[in-house]
Structures are given as structure tokens and as C-alpha cells.
Design a protein around this motif. Structure first.
Motif, PDB file in Angstrom:
ATOM      1  N   VAL A   5      59.632  -9.926  20.529  1.00  0.00           N
ATOM      2  CA  VAL A   5      60.752  -9.013  20.304  1.00  0.00           C
ATOM      3  C   VAL A   5      62.015  -9.825  20.108  1.00  0.00           C
ATOM      4  CG1 VAL A   5      62.136  -7.144  21.240  1.00  0.00           C
ATOM      5  CG2 VAL A   5      59.665  -7.214  21.684  1.00  0.00           C
ATOM      6  N   GLU A   6      62.646  -9.641  18.946  1.00  0.00           N
ATOM      7  CA  GLU A   6      63.900 -10.319  18.651  1.00  0.00           C
ATOM      8  C   GLU A   6      65.080  -9.447  19.090  1.00  0.00           C
ATOM      9  OE1 GLU A   6      61.113 -11.025  15.019  1.00  0.00           O
ATOM     10  OE2 GLU A   6      61.739  -9.359  16.311  1.00  0.00           O
ATOM     11  N   CYS A  22      64.135 -14.485  21.179  1.00  0.00           N
ATOM     12  CA  CYS A  22      62.771 -14.082  20.832  1.00  0.00           C
ATOM     13  C   CYS A  22      61.975 -14.087  22.133  1.00  0.00           C
ATOM     14  CB  CYS A  22      62.188 -15.061  19.828  1.00  0.00           C
ATOM     15  SG  CYS A  22      60.435 -14.828  19.449  1.00  0.00           S
ATOM     16  N   ALA A  23      61.724 -12.904  22.660  1.00  0.00           N
ATOM     17  CA  ALA A  23      61.036 -12.764  23.941  1.00  0.00           C
ATOM     18  C   ALA A  23      59.572 -12.410  23.725  1.00  0.00           C
ATOM     19  CB  ALA A  23      61.723 -11.699  24.785  1.00  0.00           C
ATOM     20  N   TYR A  95      63.452 -12.972  11.845  1.00  0.00           N
ATOM     21  CA  TYR A  95      62.196 -12.714  12.527  1.00  0.00           C
ATOM     22  C   TYR A  95      61.747 -13.955  13.282  1.00  0.00           C
ATOM     23  CZ  TYR A  95      61.832  -8.971   9.016  1.00  0.00           C
ATOM     24  OH  TYR A  95      62.056  -7.876   8.211  1.00  0.00           O
ATOM     25  N   CYS A  96      61.059 -13.744  14.395  1.00  0.00           N
ATOM     26  CA  CYS A  96      60.371 -14.864  15.032  1.00  0.00           C
ATOM     27  C   CYS A  96      58.870 -14.600  14.998  1.00  0.00           C
ATOM     28  CB  CYS A  96      60.851 -15.090  16.458  1.00  0.00           C
ATOM     29  SG  CYS A  96      60.538 -13.758  17.625  1.00  0.00           S
ATOM     30  N   GLY A 113      57.645 -10.458  15.121  1.00  0.00           N
ATOM     31  CA  GLY A 113      58.476  -9.424  15.722  1.00  0.00           C
ATOM     32  C   GLY A 113      58.972  -8.449  14.666  1.00  0.00           C
ATOM     33  N   GLN A 114      59.762  -7.486  15.103  1.00  0.00           N
ATOM     34  CA  GLN A 114      60.248  -6.437  14.208  1.00  0.00           C
ATOM     35  C   GLN A 114      61.500  -6.857  13.451  1.00  0.00           C
ATOM     36  OE1 GLN A 114      61.063  -6.608  17.359  1.00  0.00           O
ATOM     37  NE2 GLN A 114      63.272  -6.246  17.306  1.00  0.00           N
TER      38      GLN A 114
END
Length: 122
Positions: A5-6, A22-23, A95-96, A113-114
């Protein structure tokens, strides 16, 4: 469930700074190389930066060298992208993604991620 998730995007003036996060959930980030990519409207996706899992080596696109810094906090299972001296041409969705090797080739990455929108404008 494996998920990235960014966050941290936004609107900033030219010359300003943002820090993207970026988790990861569902897996341990330090087992993977993590890459940041961006895509502007009407343009192809571009590799921005990557950090390896093994020794923390970092890689940057020429367009961001000296302005962006990638780092990781394994305790927080998070990778960051510090962006300084931002330019209008940095405007894109960022994005990551995760890969088994450190590379700027998006084909090697998964668990995308989104995305988070970065807009650099006065």
C-alpha cells in the motif's frame, strides 16, 4: 494476503518535497527488492528507484538521481521514497512493487500497490 500500500502523494509546488511510503502486509519486505515506478498520463511506466533485499544497494533512474532517495525500515516493514527538488515532469501515479532481484525492469515485479498520485504544479 500479500499486499503493498502506497501513501504520501499529493500536490506540491515545484522545488518542494514529498515522502512516499510503501507498507507491506502478508509478507516480510526485507526478503524482497522493492521498486518504485511511476506512470504519467499518456506515457509508459517508468522505473524510478529500487532497493535490494540483500545489502540495501540502491538504484535510480537518471531523471531522479540526486533528488530522490529510497530507504527501508524493516522494523516497520516499510520502504520510503524521499523526493526533493520536485519538478512538474515528476507528476505521475507512483507505484511500489516487490521482486526477488534488484532491478529496474518492471517485468520482474509483482504484488503491485494501487498507486499514489503526485502532482507538481504551481
Amino acid at each position: 494476503q500479500v499486499q503493498l500500500v502506497e501513501s504520501g502523494g499529493g500536490l506540491v509546488q515545484p522545488g518542494g518535497s514529498l515522502r512516499l511510503s510503501c507498507a507491506a502486509s502478508g509478507f516480510t519486505l526485507d526478503d524482497y527488492a522493492i521498486g518504485w515506478f511511476r506512470q504519467a498520463p499518456g506515457k509508459e511506466r517508468e522505473g524510478v528507484s529500487c532497493i535490494s533485499s540483500s545489502d540495501g544497494s540502491t538504484y535510480y533512474a537518471d531523471s531522479v538521481k540526486g533528488r530522490f532517495t529510497i530507504s527501508r525500515d524493516n522494523a516497520k516493514n516499510t520502504v520510503y521514497l524521499q523526493m526533493n527538488s520536485l519538478k512538474p515532469e515528476d507528476t505521475a501515479v507512483y507505484y511500489c512493487a516487490a521482486a526477488r532481484i534488484a532491478t529496474m525492469d518492471a517485468d520482474f515485479f509483482g504484488s503491485w500497490g494501487q498507486g499514489t498520485q503526485v502532482t507538481v504544479s504551481s
